[in-house]
Design an enzyme around this catalytic site. Sequence first.
Site, PDB file in Angstrom:
ATOM      1  N   ASN A 175      77.134 -20.583 -27.898  1.00 15.40           N
ATOM      2  CA  ASN A 175      77.333 -19.292 -28.568  1.00 15.40           C
ATOM      3  C   ASN A 175      78.482 -19.429 -29.560  1.00 15.40           C
ATOM      4  OD1 ASN A 175      77.099 -16.428 -29.038  1.00 15.40           O
ATOM      5  ND2 ASN A 175      78.929 -16.142 -27.794  1.00 15.40           N
ATOM      6  N   HIS A 224      81.490 -17.148 -31.354  1.00 13.28           N
ATOM      7  CA  HIS A 224      82.186 -15.869 -31.166  1.00 13.28           C
ATOM      8  C   HIS A 224      83.334 -15.772 -32.174  1.00 13.28           C
ATOM      9  CE1 HIS A 224      83.549 -12.321 -29.086  1.00 13.28           C
ATOM     10  NE2 HIS A 224      84.776 -12.791 -29.164  1.00 13.28           N
TER      11      HIS A 224
HETATM   12  C1  GRF Z   1      79.047 -13.577 -36.013  1.00  5.73           C
HETATM   13  O1  GRF Z   1      80.267 -13.028 -36.423  1.00  5.73           O
HETATM   14  C2  GRF Z   1      79.166 -14.206 -34.656  1.00  5.73           C
HETATM   15  O2  GRF Z   1      80.404 -14.768 -34.399  1.00  5.73           O
HETATM   16  C3  GRF Z   1      78.941 -13.030 -33.758  1.00  5.73           C
HETATM   17  O3  GRF Z   1      77.953 -12.257 -34.396  1.00  5.73           O
HETATM   18  C4  GRF Z   1      78.001 -12.504 -35.791  1.00  5.73           C
HETATM   19  C5  GRF Z   1      76.635 -12.951 -36.214  1.00  5.73           C
HETATM   20  O4  GRF Z   1      76.499 -13.056 -37.589  1.00  5.73           O
HETATM   21  N1  GRF Z   1      78.567 -13.487 -32.432  1.00  5.73           N
HETATM   22  P1  GRF Z   1      75.172 -13.644 -38.248  1.00  5.73           P
HETATM   23  O5  GRF Z   1      73.996 -12.852 -37.697  1.00  5.73           O
HETATM   24  O6  GRF Z   1      75.080 -15.095 -37.914  1.00  5.73           O
HETATM   25  O7  GRF Z   1      75.337 -13.397 -39.710  1.00  5.73           O
END
Ligand code: GRF
Length: 190
Positions: free
Chosen positions: A108, A110
């Site tokens: 994941n 984050h």
């Molecule tokens: C990112 O900021 C990620 O860290 C978080 O959700 C967001 C997803 O962005 N978990 P994207 O859909 O990849 O543009």
Amino acid sequence: MRLGILGSGSGSNMQAILDAIEDGTLDAEIVLVLSDNPGAFILDRATSNGIPAGIIDCQGFKSKFPDEVQADTARRLLEAGVDIVCLAGFMRLVKRPLLDVFPGRILNIHPSLLPDFPGIDAWKQALAAGATEAGCTVHYVDEGMDTGPVICQARVPVFPDDTPESLHARIQIEEHRLYPVAITLVADAL
Ligand code: GRF
């Protein structure tokens, strides 16, 4: 390395992974993109790049990821021959039915320097706490919320005039660089 990506939103991280594959810096292939949000732009990005994409039907639950749906998601990923599952803005907690099928193979990303600021809108949490530094983390997924072992992190400064949007944008630039690096680290260790 055959990647399956789960996302609920824009899919900019999926795009960054795809870009890294296309420019030869990541030796992998995205073989399946699944979203619990039928309107998510990540699905458009997948189909416009010729990547098989599908919807995860969470049976009307707003945030729950029912066990039987997780088991079915695992089955779909296995059928696609996925080696590593990348959560990229996927807004539901993954539990045993999926974790058990891909042990040590679900990652994941984050938008904070974990263990600081787990949960939603981490960049807003960082601003509210007066942090002078923020960043992003790629970690292995366990049953907790943003609690699994850290694979790698990238740091960004927080400026006094930052808004949530400006800070999130700065973090996302690092996310897009970091996720392909993390996948390579994990693939090399398998
Ligand atoms: C990112 O900021 C990620 O860290 C978080 O959700 C967001 C997803 O962005 N978990 P994207 O859909 O990849 O543009």
